[in-house]
Design an enzyme around this catalytic site. Structure first.
Site, PDB file in Angstrom:
ATOM      1  N   LYS A   1       0.843  -1.203   0.000  1.00  0.00           N
ATOM      2  CA  LYS A   1       0.000   0.000   0.000  1.00  0.00           C
ATOM      3  C   LYS A   1       0.876   1.250   0.000  1.00  0.00           C
ATOM      4  O   LYS A   1       0.609   2.216  -0.730  1.00  0.00           O
ATOM      5  CB  LYS A   1      -0.932   0.004   1.224  1.00  0.00           C
ATOM      6  CG  LYS A   1      -2.075  -0.999   1.092  1.00  0.00           C
ATOM      7  CD  LYS A   1      -2.852  -1.188   2.389  1.00  0.00           C
ATOM      8  CE  LYS A   1      -3.887  -2.311   2.208  1.00  0.00           C
ATOM      9  NZ  LYS A   1      -4.581  -2.684   3.450  1.00  0.00           N
TER      10      LYS A   1
ATOM     11  N   GLN B   1      -4.274  -1.165   9.559  1.00  0.00           N
ATOM     12  CA  GLN B   1      -4.259  -2.503   8.963  1.00  0.00           C
ATOM     13  C   GLN B   1      -4.877  -3.524   9.932  1.00  0.00           C
ATOM     14  O   GLN B   1      -4.492  -3.597  11.090  1.00  0.00           O
ATOM     15  CB  GLN B   1      -2.806  -2.896   8.626  1.00  0.00           C
ATOM     16  CG  GLN B   1      -2.661  -4.237   7.940  1.00  0.00           C
ATOM     17  CD  GLN B   1      -3.316  -4.273   6.553  1.00  0.00           C
ATOM     18  OE1 GLN B   1      -3.197  -3.337   5.774  1.00  0.00           O
ATOM     19  NE2 GLN B   1      -4.019  -5.355   6.261  1.00  0.00           N
TER      20      GLN B   1
ATOM     21  N   ASP C   1     -10.797   3.318   4.390  1.00  0.00           N
ATOM     22  CA  ASP C   1     -11.242   1.928   4.250  1.00  0.00           C
ATOM     23  C   ASP C   1     -12.766   1.848   4.152  1.00  0.00           C
ATOM     24  O   ASP C   1     -13.309   0.814   3.765  1.00  0.00           O
ATOM     25  CB  ASP C   1     -10.784   1.101   5.465  1.00  0.00           C
ATOM     26  CG  ASP C   1      -9.528   0.284   5.168  1.00  0.00           C
ATOM     27  OD1 ASP C   1      -9.287  -0.005   3.979  1.00  0.00           O
ATOM     28  OD2 ASP C   1      -8.807  -0.055   6.118  1.00  0.00           O
TER      29      ASP C   1
END
Ligand code: NAD
Length: 298
Positions: free
Chosen positions: A55, A99, A122
Protein backbone atom coordinates in the site's frame (compact mmCIF):
# COMPACT_ATOMS: atom_id res chain seq x y z
CA UNK A 1 -20.44 -22.63 -25.38
CA UNK A 2 -17.18 -20.70 -25.67
CA UNK A 3 -15.06 -19.82 -22.68
CA UNK A 4 -15.76 -16.67 -20.72
CA UNK A 5 -14.20 -13.26 -21.24
CA UNK A 6 -11.43 -12.82 -18.69
CA UNK A 7 -11.91 -9.57 -16.77
CA UNK A 8 -8.38 -8.24 -16.40
CA UNK A 9 -8.34 -6.43 -13.06
CA UNK A 10 -4.61 -5.85 -13.25
CA UNK A 11 -4.80 -3.90 -16.53
CA UNK A 12 -7.94 -2.05 -15.40
CA UNK A 13 -6.34 -1.09 -12.08
CA UNK A 14 -3.18 0.16 -13.80
CA UNK A 15 -5.21 2.47 -16.03
CA UNK A 16 -7.22 3.59 -12.99
CA UNK A 17 -4.07 4.39 -11.00
CA UNK A 18 -2.73 6.43 -13.92
CA UNK A 19 -5.93 8.53 -13.86
CA UNK A 20 -5.75 8.83 -10.06
CA UNK A 21 -2.10 9.97 -10.25
CA UNK A 22 -3.05 12.68 -12.79
CA UNK A 23 -5.85 13.92 -10.54
CA UNK A 24 -3.59 13.72 -7.47
CA UNK A 25 -1.07 15.92 -9.23
CA UNK A 26 -3.76 18.48 -10.15
CA UNK A 27 -5.07 18.42 -6.57
CA UNK A 28 -1.52 18.87 -5.17
CA UNK A 29 -1.19 22.04 -7.21
CA UNK A 30 -4.49 23.30 -5.77
CA UNK A 31 -3.93 22.48 -2.10
CA UNK A 32 -0.18 23.01 -1.95
CA UNK A 33 0.82 19.43 -1.10
CA UNK A 34 0.08 15.89 -2.30
CA UNK A 35 -2.85 13.97 -0.77
CA UNK A 36 -1.53 12.09 2.28
CA UNK A 37 -2.38 8.66 3.65
CA UNK A 38 -1.39 7.56 7.16
CA UNK A 39 -0.96 3.79 7.46
CA UNK A 40 -0.91 2.22 10.92
CA UNK A 41 0.46 -1.29 11.44
CA UNK A 42 0.33 -2.88 14.89
CA UNK A 43 2.50 -5.95 15.46
CA UNK A 44 4.54 -8.21 13.20
CA UNK A 45 2.01 -10.29 11.28
CA UNK A 46 3.95 -11.18 8.08
CA UNK A 47 0.90 -11.01 5.75
CA UNK A 48 -0.13 -7.60 7.16
CA UNK A 49 3.47 -6.43 6.73
CA UNK A 50 3.36 -7.35 3.03
CA UNK A 51 -0.02 -5.64 2.52
CA UNK A 52 1.18 -2.46 4.24
CA UNK A 53 4.44 -2.34 2.26
CA UNK A 54 2.45 -2.76 -0.93
CA UNK A 55 0.00 0.00 0.00
CA UNK A 56 2.82 2.39 0.89
CA UNK A 57 4.71 1.71 -2.35
CA UNK A 58 1.62 2.17 -4.50
CA UNK A 59 0.60 5.35 -2.68
CA UNK A 60 4.00 6.90 -3.27
CA UNK A 61 4.09 5.71 -6.89
CA UNK A 62 0.78 7.54 -7.49
CA UNK A 63 2.37 10.80 -6.31
CA UNK A 64 0.75 10.82 -2.87
CA UNK A 65 2.41 10.99 0.53
CA UNK A 66 2.48 7.93 2.71
CA UNK A 67 2.99 8.34 6.46
CA UNK A 68 3.84 5.11 8.20
CA UNK A 69 3.24 4.30 11.88
CA UNK A 70 4.53 0.97 13.13
CA UNK A 71 3.52 0.00 16.65
CA UNK A 72 4.64 -2.91 18.84
CA UNK A 73 2.42 -6.00 19.06
CA UNK A 74 1.71 -5.27 22.75
CA UNK A 75 0.47 -1.71 22.08
CA UNK A 76 -2.53 -0.90 24.26
CA UNK A 77 -5.87 0.14 22.84
CA UNK A 78 -5.55 3.51 24.56
CA UNK A 79 -2.19 4.22 22.87
CA UNK A 80 -3.60 3.30 19.47
CA UNK A 81 -6.68 5.47 20.07
CA UNK A 82 -4.39 8.35 21.09
CA UNK A 83 -2.47 8.01 17.82
CA UNK A 84 -5.74 7.98 15.85
CA UNK A 85 -6.85 11.11 17.68
CA UNK A 86 -3.59 12.82 16.64
CA UNK A 87 -4.05 11.73 13.03
CA UNK A 88 -7.71 12.87 13.04
CA UNK A 89 -6.55 16.33 14.10
CA UNK A 90 -3.50 16.48 11.83
CA UNK A 91 -4.26 18.75 8.90
CA UNK A 92 -1.46 17.15 6.89
CA UNK A 93 -3.29 13.78 6.90
CA UNK A 94 -6.20 13.14 4.51
CA UNK A 95 -6.73 9.42 4.99
CA UNK A 96 -6.15 6.98 7.86
CA UNK A 97 -5.83 3.25 7.38
CA UNK A 98 -5.37 0.87 10.29
CA UNK A 99 -4.26 -2.50 8.96
CA UNK A 100 -6.46 -5.35 10.22
CA UNK A 101 -6.42 -7.73 11.99
CA UNK A 102 -5.37 -6.07 15.24
CA UNK A 103 -3.87 -7.94 18.22
CA UNK A 104 -6.34 -9.51 20.65
CA UNK A 105 -6.05 -6.79 23.33
CA UNK A 106 -7.51 -4.23 20.89
CA UNK A 107 -11.19 -3.93 19.97
CA UNK A 108 -11.27 -3.49 16.20
CA UNK A 109 -14.70 -1.87 16.09
CA UNK A 110 -13.63 0.73 18.69
CA UNK A 111 -10.58 1.60 16.60
CA UNK A 112 -12.44 1.75 13.29
CA UNK A 113 -15.11 3.99 14.79
CA UNK A 114 -12.50 6.28 16.34
CA UNK A 115 -11.29 7.32 12.87
CA UNK A 116 -13.02 10.48 11.74
CA UNK A 117 -15.43 9.35 8.97
CA UNK A 118 -14.05 11.88 6.49
CA UNK A 119 -10.56 10.30 6.74
CA UNK A 120 -11.86 6.70 6.85
CA UNK A 121 -10.40 5.58 3.51
CA UNK A 122 -11.24 1.93 4.25
CA UNK A 123 -14.91 2.93 4.47
CA UNK A 124 -15.46 0.72 7.53
CA UNK A 125 -16.72 3.41 9.94
CA UNK A 126 -20.35 2.99 10.93
CA UNK A 127 -21.10 6.48 9.54
CA UNK A 128 -19.74 5.54 6.12
CA UNK A 129 -21.64 2.23 6.23
CA UNK A 130 -24.79 4.21 7.05
CA UNK A 131 -24.16 6.79 4.35
CA UNK A 132 -23.67 4.00 1.80
CA UNK A 133 -26.84 2.22 2.94
CA UNK A 134 -28.88 5.43 2.66
CA UNK A 135 -27.46 6.52 -0.69
CA UNK A 136 -25.44 9.46 0.63
CA UNK A 137 -21.87 10.41 -0.26
CA UNK A 138 -19.68 7.85 1.51
CA UNK A 139 -16.16 6.56 1.50
CA UNK A 140 -16.91 3.05 0.26
CA UNK A 141 -14.88 -0.07 1.19
CA UNK A 142 -12.18 -0.58 -1.41
CA UNK A 143 -12.69 -4.21 -2.44
CA UNK A 144 -16.43 -4.02 -3.23
CA UNK A 145 -15.96 -0.66 -4.94
CA UNK A 146 -13.27 -2.26 -7.12
CA UNK A 147 -15.69 -5.09 -7.98
CA UNK A 148 -18.34 -2.54 -8.94
CA UNK A 149 -15.95 -0.70 -11.27
CA UNK A 150 -15.11 -3.97 -13.03
CA UNK A 151 -18.80 -4.88 -13.33
CA UNK A 152 -19.74 -1.47 -14.73
CA UNK A 153 -16.87 -1.58 -17.18
CA UNK A 154 -17.85 -5.02 -18.42
CA UNK A 155 -21.64 -4.80 -18.35
CA UNK A 156 -22.45 -1.10 -18.62
CA UNK A 157 -25.79 -0.62 -16.90
CA UNK A 158 -26.48 -3.16 -14.15
CA UNK A 159 -30.09 -2.06 -13.77
CA UNK A 160 -32.55 -4.92 -13.33
CA UNK A 161 -29.92 -7.66 -13.24
CA UNK A 162 -30.12 -10.44 -10.65
CA UNK A 163 -27.04 -10.35 -8.43
CA UNK A 164 -26.08 -12.88 -5.80
CA UNK A 165 -23.41 -11.86 -3.30
CA UNK A 166 -22.02 -14.85 -1.43
CA UNK A 167 -20.67 -13.67 1.94
CA UNK A 168 -22.02 -11.10 4.39
CA UNK A 169 -18.90 -9.57 5.94
CA UNK A 170 -18.83 -5.87 6.77
CA UNK A 171 -15.80 -5.33 4.54
CA UNK A 172 -16.93 -7.14 1.38
CA UNK A 173 -20.34 -8.84 1.28
CA UNK A 174 -22.61 -6.22 2.87
CA UNK A 175 -21.16 -3.13 1.14
CA UNK A 176 -21.06 -5.06 -2.16
CA UNK A 177 -24.77 -5.78 -1.81
CA UNK A 178 -25.48 -2.11 -1.04
CA UNK A 179 -23.53 -0.96 -4.09
CA UNK A 180 -25.37 -3.39 -6.36
CA UNK A 181 -28.69 -2.28 -4.92
CA UNK A 182 -27.75 1.32 -5.72
CA UNK A 183 -27.15 0.18 -9.30
CA UNK A 184 -30.75 -1.14 -9.29
CA UNK A 185 -29.83 -4.81 -9.29
CA UNK A 186 -32.12 -7.31 -7.60
CA UNK A 187 -29.77 -8.42 -4.86
CA UNK A 188 -29.62 -11.62 -2.85
CA UNK A 189 -27.08 -12.02 -0.06
CA UNK A 190 -26.11 -15.64 0.56
CA UNK A 191 -24.06 -16.80 3.55
CA UNK A 192 -23.03 -19.79 5.60
CA UNK A 193 -26.62 -20.57 6.64
CA UNK A 194 -28.12 -20.22 3.16
CA UNK A 195 -30.02 -23.31 2.10
CA UNK A 196 -29.28 -24.73 -1.34
CA UNK A 197 -26.83 -22.12 -2.55
CA UNK A 198 -26.77 -23.66 -6.01
CA UNK A 199 -30.50 -22.95 -6.40
CA UNK A 200 -30.01 -19.39 -5.14
CA UNK A 201 -27.33 -18.80 -7.78
CA UNK A 202 -29.26 -20.44 -10.63
CA UNK A 203 -30.91 -17.18 -11.81
CA UNK A 204 -27.97 -14.88 -11.06
CA UNK A 205 -26.71 -12.66 -13.87
CA UNK A 206 -23.94 -11.59 -11.51
CA UNK A 207 -22.26 -13.75 -8.88
CA UNK A 208 -19.84 -12.16 -6.42
CA UNK A 209 -18.04 -14.79 -4.34
CA UNK A 210 -16.56 -13.50 -1.06
CA UNK A 211 -16.49 -16.59 1.09
CA UNK A 212 -12.89 -17.50 1.89
CA UNK A 213 -13.33 -21.14 0.83
CA UNK A 214 -11.05 -22.25 -1.98
CA UNK A 215 -12.83 -23.12 -5.24
CA UNK A 216 -16.19 -23.68 -3.54
CA UNK A 217 -18.27 -22.12 -6.35
CA UNK A 218 -18.08 -24.51 -9.28
CA UNK A 219 -19.48 -24.17 -12.78
CA UNK A 220 -22.64 -25.95 -11.57
CA UNK A 221 -23.56 -22.80 -9.61
CA UNK A 222 -23.20 -20.49 -12.62
CA UNK A 223 -26.02 -19.59 -15.01
CA UNK A 224 -24.69 -19.78 -18.58
CA UNK A 225 -23.37 -16.36 -19.58
CA UNK A 226 -23.32 -14.91 -16.03
CA UNK A 227 -20.61 -12.51 -14.87
CA UNK A 228 -18.55 -13.96 -12.04
CA UNK A 229 -16.48 -11.82 -9.67
CA UNK A 230 -14.16 -13.87 -7.50
CA UNK A 231 -13.10 -11.91 -4.41
CA UNK A 232 -11.53 -14.86 -2.61
CA UNK A 233 -7.81 -15.02 -2.03
CA UNK A 234 -6.85 -18.39 -0.58
CA UNK A 235 -3.39 -19.85 -0.13
CA UNK A 236 -3.52 -23.57 -0.83
CA UNK A 237 -0.70 -26.13 -0.81
CA UNK A 238 0.89 -26.67 -4.24
CA UNK A 239 3.16 -29.73 -3.88
CA UNK A 240 3.55 -29.76 -7.69
CA UNK A 241 5.62 -26.55 -7.27
CA UNK A 242 7.87 -28.16 -4.70
CA UNK A 243 7.77 -29.10 -1.07
CA UNK A 244 6.06 -26.56 1.19
CA UNK A 245 5.01 -24.38 -1.78
CA UNK A 246 1.64 -22.62 -2.05
CA UNK A 247 -0.47 -21.12 -4.79
CA UNK A 248 -3.22 -18.52 -4.66
CA UNK A 249 -6.71 -19.49 -5.63
CA UNK A 250 -10.13 -17.87 -5.46
CA UNK A 251 -13.46 -18.93 -4.01
CA UNK A 252 -14.52 -19.94 -7.53
CA UNK A 253 -13.39 -23.12 -9.22
CA UNK A 254 -11.98 -21.31 -12.21
CA UNK A 255 -11.71 -24.27 -14.59
CA UNK A 256 -15.36 -25.31 -14.37
CA UNK A 257 -16.72 -21.74 -14.00
CA UNK A 258 -14.86 -20.34 -17.01
CA UNK A 259 -16.68 -22.82 -19.24
CA UNK A 260 -20.13 -21.62 -18.06
CA UNK A 261 -19.70 -17.91 -17.32
CA UNK A 262 -19.93 -15.04 -19.80
CA UNK A 263 -17.11 -13.27 -17.99
CA UNK A 264 -14.97 -13.99 -14.95
CA UNK A 265 -12.21 -12.42 -12.87
CA UNK A 266 -9.09 -14.56 -12.40
CA UNK A 267 -7.19 -15.02 -9.12
CA UNK A 268 -4.64 -13.56 -9.00
CA UNK A 269 -5.04 -10.60 -11.36
CA UNK A 270 -8.76 -9.88 -10.89
CA UNK A 271 -10.19 -8.15 -7.83
CA UNK A 272 -6.92 -8.06 -5.83
CA UNK A 273 -5.21 -5.22 -7.73
CA UNK A 274 -8.45 -3.22 -7.70
CA UNK A 275 -8.45 -3.05 -3.90
CA UNK A 276 -5.27 -0.98 -3.63
CA UNK A 277 -6.27 1.17 -6.61
CA UNK A 278 -9.53 1.99 -4.82
CA UNK A 279 -7.64 2.82 -1.63
CA UNK A 280 -5.71 5.42 -3.64
CA UNK A 281 -8.99 6.62 -5.12
CA UNK A 282 -10.50 7.00 -1.64
CA UNK A 283 -7.44 8.92 -0.42
CA UNK A 284 -7.78 11.31 -3.34
CA UNK A 285 -11.52 11.72 -2.78
CA UNK A 286 -11.02 12.29 0.97
CA UNK A 287 -8.36 14.96 0.31
CA UNK A 288 -10.50 16.71 -2.31
CA UNK A 289 -13.51 16.77 0.02
CA UNK A 290 -11.50 18.05 2.98
CA UNK A 291 -10.24 20.98 0.91
CA UNK A 292 -13.52 21.53 -0.90
CA UNK A 293 -11.67 21.05 -4.18
CA UNK A 294 -14.69 20.01 -6.18
CA UNK A 295 -15.91 16.56 -7.19
CA UNK A 296 -13.24 13.90 -7.70
CA UNK A 297 -15.29 11.09 -9.15
CA UNK A 298 -13.23 8.40 -10.85
P1 NAD B 1 -15.26 -13.37 6.13
O1 NAD B 1 -14.67 -14.62 6.67
O2 NAD B 1 -15.39 -12.18 6.99
O3 NAD B 1 -16.70 -13.69 5.54
C1 NAD B 1 -16.95 -14.86 4.80
C2 NAD B 1 -18.42 -14.94 4.51
O4 NAD B 1 -18.64 -16.15 3.79
C3 NAD B 1 -19.29 -15.00 5.75
O5 NAD B 1 -20.26 -13.95 5.67
C4 NAD B 1 -19.95 -16.36 5.72
O6 NAD B 1 -21.33 -16.31 6.10
C5 NAD B 1 -19.83 -16.74 4.27
N1 NAD B 1 -19.70 -18.20 4.12
C6 NAD B 1 -18.86 -19.03 4.78
N2 NAD B 1 -19.07 -20.29 4.39
C7 NAD B 1 -20.06 -20.27 3.49
C8 NAD B 1 -20.72 -21.26 2.74
N3 NAD B 1 -20.41 -22.54 2.86
N4 NAD B 1 -21.69 -20.87 1.89
C9 NAD B 1 -22.03 -19.58 1.75
N5 NAD B 1 -21.42 -18.59 2.44
C10 NAD B 1 -20.45 -18.93 3.30
O7 NAD B 1 -14.41 -13.06 4.82
P2 NAD B 1 -14.19 -11.69 4.01
O8 NAD B 1 -13.29 -10.80 4.77
O9 NAD B 1 -15.49 -11.17 3.52
O10 NAD B 1 -13.35 -12.25 2.77
C11 NAD B 1 -13.89 -13.21 1.89
C12 NAD B 1 -12.81 -13.65 0.93
O11 NAD B 1 -12.38 -12.52 0.19
C13 NAD B 1 -11.54 -14.21 1.59
O12 NAD B 1 -11.00 -15.21 0.74
C14 NAD B 1 -10.61 -13.03 1.63
O13 NAD B 1 -9.25 -13.41 1.63
C15 NAD B 1 -10.98 -12.35 0.33
N6 NAD B 1 -10.70 -10.93 0.31
C16 NAD B 1 -10.07 -10.47 -0.78
C17 NAD B 1 -9.82 -9.12 -0.91
C18 NAD B 1 -9.15 -8.63 -2.15
O14 NAD B 1 -8.54 -7.58 -2.14
N7 NAD B 1 -9.29 -9.36 -3.26
C19 NAD B 1 -10.17 -8.23 0.11
C20 NAD B 1 -10.86 -8.73 1.22
C21 NAD B 1 -11.12 -10.09 1.30
Amino acid sequence: MTDATIIDGKAFSEALVTRIAEKASALSAKIGRPPALAVVLVGNDPASGVYVRNKIERTTAAGMTSIEHRLEADTSQDSLLALIDDLNNDDAVDGILVQLPLPDQIDEAAVINAITPDKDVDGFHVVNAGRLATGQDALVPCTPYGCLLLLRDHLGSLSGLNAVVIGRSNIVGKPMAQLLLQESCTVTIAHSRTRDLQDVCAAADIVVAAVGRPEMITGDFIKPGATVIDVGINRVPAPERGEGKFRLTGDVDYTSAVAKAGAITPVPGGVGPMTIACLLRNTLVAAARRFDAGPMEI
